[in-house]
Design a protein around this motif. Structure first.
Motif, mmCIF file in Angstrom:
data_model
loop_
_atom_site.group_PDB
_atom_site.id
_atom_site.type_symbol
_atom_site.label_atom_id
_atom_site.label_comp_id
_atom_site.label_asym_id
_atom_site.label_seq_id
_atom_site.Cartn_x
_atom_site.Cartn_y
_atom_site.Cartn_z
ATOM 1 N N GLY A 41 0.838 -1.209 0.000
ATOM 2 C CA GLY A 41 0.000 0.000 0.000
ATOM 3 C C GLY A 41 0.863 1.246 0.000
ATOM 4 O O GLY A 41 2.079 1.172 -0.150
ATOM 5 N N PRO A 42 0.242 2.408 0.200
ATOM 6 C CA PRO A 42 0.993 3.666 0.154
ATOM 7 C C PRO A 42 1.962 3.782 1.330
ATOM 8 O O PRO A 42 1.625 3.391 2.439
ATOM 9 C CB PRO A 42 -0.095 4.744 0.250
ATOM 10 N N GLY A 187 -1.779 -16.714 3.412
ATOM 11 C CA GLY A 187 -2.040 -18.019 2.799
ATOM 12 C C GLY A 187 -3.520 -18.188 2.482
ATOM 13 O O GLY A 187 -3.895 -18.636 1.393
ATOM 14 N N ALA A 188 -4.375 -17.798 3.439
ATOM 15 C CA ALA A 188 -5.822 -17.939 3.235
ATOM 16 C C ALA A 188 -6.280 -17.054 2.076
ATOM 17 O O ALA A 188 -7.101 -17.457 1.250
ATOM 18 C CB ALA A 188 -6.560 -17.568 4.519
ATOM 19 N N GLN A 189 -5.715 -15.845 2.025
ATOM 20 C CA GLN A 189 -6.078 -14.891 0.969
ATOM 21 C C GLN A 189 -5.714 -15.458 -0.410
ATOM 22 O O GLN A 189 -6.457 -15.346 -1.368
ATOM 23 C CB GLN A 189 -5.315 -13.583 1.234
ATOM 24 N N GLU A 296 -8.924 -9.017 10.923
ATOM 25 C CA GLU A 296 -9.854 -8.221 10.103
ATOM 26 C C GLU A 296 -9.082 -7.124 9.349
ATOM 27 O O GLU A 296 -9.304 -6.892 8.157
ATOM 28 C CB GLU A 296 -10.908 -7.603 11.044
ATOM 29 N N GLN A 297 -8.174 -6.450 10.065
ATOM 30 C CA GLN A 297 -7.372 -5.386 9.431
ATOM 31 C C GLN A 297 -6.532 -5.957 8.284
ATOM 32 O O GLN A 297 -6.480 -5.403 7.183
ATOM 33 C CB GLN A 297 -6.449 -4.753 10.492
ATOM 34 N N LEU A 298 -5.882 -7.093 8.548
ATOM 35 C CA LEU A 298 -5.025 -7.708 7.521
ATOM 36 C C LEU A 298 -5.856 -8.146 6.321
ATOM 37 O O LEU A 298 -5.482 -7.904 5.162
ATOM 38 C CB LEU A 298 -4.288 -8.915 8.115
ATOM 39 N N ALA A 299 -6.991 -8.777 6.601
ATOM 40 C CA ALA A 299 -7.830 -9.277 5.504
ATOM 41 C C ALA A 299 -8.285 -8.119 4.615
ATOM 42 O O ALA A 299 -8.252 -8.208 3.380
ATOM 43 C CB ALA A 299 -9.029 -10.035 6.070
ATOM 44 N N GLY A 300 -8.679 -7.007 5.247
ATOM 45 C CA GLY A 300 -9.137 -5.852 4.482
ATOM 46 C C GLY A 300 -8.029 -5.293 3.598
ATOM 47 O O GLY A 300 -8.223 -5.049 2.394
ATOM 48 N N ALA A 304 -7.336 -5.278 -0.531
ATOM 49 C CA ALA A 304 -7.188 -4.009 -1.263
ATOM 50 C C ALA A 304 -5.870 -3.948 -2.039
ATOM 51 O O ALA A 304 -5.824 -3.474 -3.174
ATOM 52 C CB ALA A 304 -7.271 -2.844 -0.274
ATOM 53 N N TYR A 305 -4.767 -4.401 -1.426
ATOM 54 C CA TYR A 305 -3.431 -4.204 -2.028
ATOM 55 C C TYR A 305 -2.872 -5.450 -2.692
ATOM 56 O O TYR A 305 -1.862 -5.380 -3.383
ATOM 57 C CB TYR A 305 -2.429 -3.727 -0.968
#
Ligand SMILES: NC(=O)c1ccc[n+]([C@@H]2O[C@H](COP(=O)([O-])OP(=O)(O)OC[C@H]3O[C@@H](n4cnc5c(N)ncnc54)[C@H](O)[C@@H]3O)[C@@H](O)[C@H]2O)c1
Length: 334
Positions: A41-42, A187-189, A296-300, A304-305
């Motif tokens: 990300g940025p 890994g899940a992502q 939750e933060q990581l998944a979001g 996105a990135y």
């Protein structure tokens, strides 16, 4: 205060430095730049960040600072195994060198980023700062030696402290996917499964990198009697978890199955930790994250990135730089 943050362009530093700026401190960074360009990300640097090696700093470089936050290190077990001599050169002797030049330059506080890894294979009881250490990796050993060498420098005008951080998790512009929560989310992502390399029975204390950053801020601003030559375990009692439970929390978020790698056995790094001392003695430090919130933060952000696991795996990046002849065997730029 005017604070030098070594390793400011690493995983924790990229979150800690902005938090220190927000708190009103003047920040200067110092980083070898091994992970420059490995952004998630940025990522903007709103302060001076010097490129240099902690092992070659002089008192002149440290003149005028009130405190040093020393994060720079070969910062996990897999890279530590690559070449233990290099790990000791940076993590122990390099850390002691930086502390020594800081003291010579008149810097008052030196906050060392140590690790709960030094407890290693610790048995069933929760370890405190007074417990015996039993490291199972060169990384853990290097953190013990660093604490011992830095402690010898403590005197009435030089106050070191040793923040023994739990295993970190959470999003950072310099994301890492080689630590357990982040690794399982990545890994899940990517594959739709939560794959464990071990049998998941080991206990691991966890802490979000923003909470680690808040702990450093609390020690920086604490009365000298509270922090002088003191070790603090940094984490939350509620987030000492078995790896299997972490996997289940990630699996619940992604609605994905938990699977085990072929031959997955027990992990020797198995320790439960008490965080009572920091909780009692550092009232300004109150952890705000929980593991499910961090997932939750990581998944979001991963959605996105995107997440390329190799780009965010420290061992891979270091090997790329050494194989390409850019870093020598002691990880110095050629
Ligand atoms: N991430 C964790 O789970 C965790 C847990 C406990 C303790 N820690 C400790 O916290 C500190 C920061 O960890 P991190 O996860 O941000 O690490 P990281 O590897 O992401 O960042 C370390 C930074 O230090 C720099 N660096 C390394 N050697 C250097 C040198 N010789 N001179 C100058 N810069 C150098 C690197 O370029 C990198 O930007 C480390 O000391 C680590 O051991 C981390």
């Amino acid at each position: 205060m005017k604070v030098l943050i070594s390793g400011d362009r690493g995983y924790i530093g990229a979150v800690l430095a902005p938090l220190f700026l927000q708190a009103g401190h003047e920040v200067v960074g110092l980083d070898a730049g091994w992970y420059d360009g490995c952004d998630f990300g940025p990522y903007r640097l709103d302060y001076e960040s010097r490129t240099g090696d902690i092992r070659y700093q002089t008192p002149e470089d440290l003149r005028g600072f009130d405190a040093v936050v020393h994060l720079a290190a070969i910062s996990n077990d897999p890279i530590g195994h690559l070449n233990p001599e290099t790990t000791f050169s940076v993590n122990a002797h390099g850390a002691a060198h930086l502390a020594e030049v800081a003291r010579t330059a008149g810097v008052g506080r030196f906050l060392f980023s140590s690790s709960c890894s030094l407890y290693g294979a610790a048995g069933d009881a929760a370890v405190t700062e007074e417990s015996a250490t039993n490291p199972v990796t060169p990384y853990g050993e290097s953190k013990i030696l660093a604490e011992q060498l830095i402690a010898k420098l403590a005197d009435e005008s030089f106050s070191p402290a040793y923040l023994r951080n739990a295993t970190a998790y959470g999003a950072s512009p310099r994301l890492r996917t080689d630590i357990v929560v982040n690794n399982l989310c990545a890994g899940a992502q990517r594959s739709g499964e939560v794959r464990l390399a071990s049998d998941g029975t080991a206990w691991r204390p966890l802490v979000h990198i923003e909470d680690i950053s808040r702990a450093f801020l609390a020690v920086l601003e604490a009365d000298r009697e509270v922090m002088h030559d003191q070790a603090f375990n940094i984490g939350r009692d509620e987030d000492v978890m078995q790896v299997r439970a972490i996997a289940e929390a990630v699996a619940a978020r992604y609605d994905a199955p938990v699977t085990f790698a072929a031959g997955a056995g027990a992990d020797t790094r198995d320790y439960r930790v008490s965080f009572a001392k920091a909780s009692e003695q550092l009232p300004a430090f109150r952890p705000q994250w929980t593991v499910p919130l961090g997932i939750e933060q990581l998944a979001g952000q991963m959605a996105a990135y995107g997440v390329e696991i190799e780009r965010f795996t420290r061992l891979h990046q270091i090997q790329r730089l050494t194989d390409g002849g850019r870093l020598d065997e002691l990880l110095r730029w050629r």
